[in-house]
Enzyme design. Structure first.
Site, short mmCIF file in Angstrom:
data_model
loop_
_atom_site.label_atom_id
_atom_site.label_comp_id
_atom_site.label_asym_id
_atom_site.label_seq_id
_atom_site.Cartn_x
_atom_site.Cartn_y
_atom_site.Cartn_z
N ASP A 1 -0.01 -1.44 -6.32
CA ASP A 1 -1.69 -1.34 -6.18
C ASP A 1 -1.84 0.17 -5.44
OD1 ASP A 1 -0.48 -2.07 -3.64
OD2 ASP A 1 -2.32 -2.63 -2.97
N ASP B 1 3.74 1.72 -4.95
CA ASP B 1 3.87 0.49 -5.03
C ASP B 1 2.84 -0.03 -6.32
OD1 ASP B 1 1.71 0.60 -3.50
OD2 ASP B 1 2.17 -1.17 -2.38
N SER C 1 0.44 -6.27 -3.41
CA SER C 1 1.17 -5.18 -2.86
C SER C 1 2.49 -4.96 -3.64
CB SER C 1 1.02 -5.12 -1.43
OG SER C 1 1.52 -3.88 -0.95
N ASP D 1 -1.21 1.86 -2.84
CA ASP D 1 -1.50 2.09 -1.52
C ASP D 1 -0.41 2.47 -0.78
OD1 ASP D 1 -0.51 -0.32 -1.03
OD2 ASP D 1 -2.01 -1.19 0.22
#
Length: 579
Positions: free
Chosen positions: A306, A304, A151, A308
């Protein structure tokens, strides 16, 4: 190594055996020879465990590090569990990865282990956002999935998010059961590393369109987007996976004036232009904000690694760009979805929204104002996903989120989705611009209508075993010596989510908390302020959250009330951290 406990020494000795490849053994031996005791202890004092975000840690050798053996062991354990849980089915999993160093290598290795266990794997050909993985699990009818990502953590980290057949991250009992299976593996020789390629199906770029088309069906006001198609949008993927989907979905939605921050557009696990690839941080958002100022943008967004989580900047009353916090973004999204659906006559009795226990009560206040139910979960979007799954076909999920910049509109996935959120934030901006309002104008209207909430988060980083022990002791001390006054205001209630009980300090009454156990303490003051203490499940941090509220009788009083609340927050935070 004589200073270490027997378990730690045992793990070090095991990693020096021929079970491990020569390069790994050589790296461990060098740490021993160089007497790198702190690094050895931090690398071997425990096994990596699933937290609120799955398996996450610093890359390197050791049982407490992200490497082929810890990932291989986790995947073998998950494979064993999936085959036990679905004994008479063809077991299928989806695997994706982000832009972090080693993510693609780890993704291929994880796919190989699954395939070697006779499991059919849908492996993404190229890096893709976490929500795409959640979507793929449901689309392909998989029993599980894995996303390789850490993340928003610093570049030395990587991670392993495990998913169940609903497309949500593992929750009880599966999270603990998988750990039991992983811990049952006594030797890395039990890990099947040799992949069976016939069991691996590559997911290609054309899958993007399936996800985009499904999301586009959720749009509430496509006619407003068409009217505001030239809305000035600035977007940065901060060197992550957002570049693969966000520009595509904005174009598909109908937005024609999207500027990508070129310097941050290329996926790069070293995240060269930021200190941390975290859209919560001013520094990480600074380049996108500057581009927004230069172009006089209507909205600035950054995701960010990834994709999400999403950060947002908008022009405030002074005409300068201001970063919104996660509570503000989520409140705006909640208000937009509910008001737009109400306007169209689409709100239903079974509609609901979801937030976490450390997220602003403004979410639920807005829901109540529209006559919509709201639910509250433990911290971590996997718990929001669990609510959506449990209520599927009974009630209708509309929108939800958490203060840490994770949101989801509609139930196409079971995780926070910044791609979906970017599309809706853009649509929301267009909707209110069509009324002559900026997002900041609307935020002030929300405060005037529902109450002015001011929040702050303080994170204290405590690295390694010593840090973990310190965080544990801080929580013990807070329970043993709970503050009676915070910021000069008396505490009226203490909620202990670890012991699942709420204490009313005025009456002495105890009330059970109907949520799973979690190491969280909350202090509620007589003014209704909410102060939370919680060790992070994904980072070596302890987090302190504060939310205060006061009525805003007129928008013209915003600056005065903001200053008053900010002072109150500072006093409370000084007390709780000192405590």
């Amino acid at each position: 190594m004589t200073n270490f406990d027997n378990e730690t020494n045992g793990r070090i000795q095991q990693w020096l055996t021929a079970e491990y490849d020569q390069d790994t053994v050589a790296q461990v031996q060098k740490l021993v020879d160089d007497k790198e005791e702190t690094e050895l202890l931090d690398s071997f004092y425990k096994e990596l465990e699933f937290g609120t975000g799955g398996l996450r840690g610093i890359m390197g050798v050791g049982s407490n590090r992200m490497n082929k053996y810890t990932l291989g062991k986790a995947t073998q354990g998950l494979s064993n569990y999936l085959k036990k849980e679905f004994p008479n089915e063809e077991v299928k999993v989806a695997v994706s990865y982000d832009s972090r160093n080693n993510s693609q290598v780890f993704g291929k290795m994880v796919a190989d282990v699954f395939s070697a266990n006779g499991i059919k794997v849908y492996l993404f050909e190229e890096l893709r956002p976490t929500p795409m993985l959640s979507f793929a699990v449901r689309h392909f009818g998989c029993q599980g999935g894995v996303m390789l990502t850490a993340s928003h953590n610093p570049k030395e980290y990587n991670g392993y998010k495990a998913y169940w057949n609903d497309g949500g991250q593992l929750v009880a009992p599966h999270d603990k059961n998988v750990i039991t299976e992983v811990n049952a593996i006594q030797s890395v020789t039990e890990i099947k590393f040799e992949g069976i390629q016939d069991n691996i199906t590559v997911v290609k770029e054309d899958f993007d369109q399936i996800y985009i088309d499904a999301n586009k069906q959720l749009s509430i006001h496509p006619e407003i987007v068409a009217a505001q198609q030239d809305l000035k949008i600035v977007f940065s993927p901060i060197h992550g996976t957002g570049i693969t989907l966000v520009p595509k979905i904005l174009e598909a939605w109908g937005f024609k004036n999207v500027t990508v921050v070129e310097e941050q557009s290329k996926p790069d696990g070293n995240f060269p232009t930021v200190i941390y690839p975290n859209p919560e941080e001013e520094e990480a958002m600074s380049m996108a904000k500057q581009k927004g100022e230069a172009l006089d943008a209507d909205v600035v967004m950054a995701t960010d690694p990834d994709a999400d989580r999403v950060g947002v900047a908008v022009k405030n009353a002074n005409g300068t760009f201001q970063l919104l916090n996660g509570n503000q973004i989520g409140s705006l999204l909640t208000y937009y979805v509910l008001s737009a659906k109400q306007e169209k006559g689409e709100l239903q009795a079974e509609d609901y929204v979801v937030k976490t226990i450390v997220t602003s009560n403004l979410f639920s206040d807005i829901a109540t104002g529209f006559g919509v139910k709201s639910y509250e979960t433990l911290t971590g979007f996997k718990f929001i996903g669990e609510v959506i799954t449990n209520l599927e076909e009974k009630e209708n999920y509309l929108v939800g989120g958490e203060e840490s910049y994770g949101f989801l509109v509609g139930d196409l996935v079971r995780d926070k989705d910044a791609v979906n959120s970017c599309a809706f934030i853009a649509e929301m901006t267009a909707y209110f611009k069509n009324q002559g309002k900026s997002l900041f104008d609307v935020l002030l209207e929300i405060y005037e209508k529902y109450g002015f909430y001011q929040e702050k988060l303080i994170s204290l980083t405590k690295k390694g075993k010593a840090g973990a022990d310190e965080i544990k002791q801080m929580m013990i001390d807070l329970r043993a010596n709970a503050p009676k006054v915070l910021g000069g205001v008396a505490v009226s209630e203490i909620r202990d989510y670890e012991n699942k009980v709420a204490y009313d300090l005025t009456t002495g009454k105890k009330t059970a908390i109907d949520l799973p156990k979690s190491d969280v303490l909350q202090f509620i003051t007589v003014d209704g302020d909410v102060i939370s203490a919680r060790p992070s499940g994904t980072e070596p941090k302890i987090k302190f959250y504060c939310s205060v509220k006061e009525q805003l009788s007129a928008i013209s009083e915003y600056d005065m009330v903001a200053g008053k609340l900010e002072h109150k927050v500072e006093q409370i935070m000084a007390d709780i951290v000192k405590n």
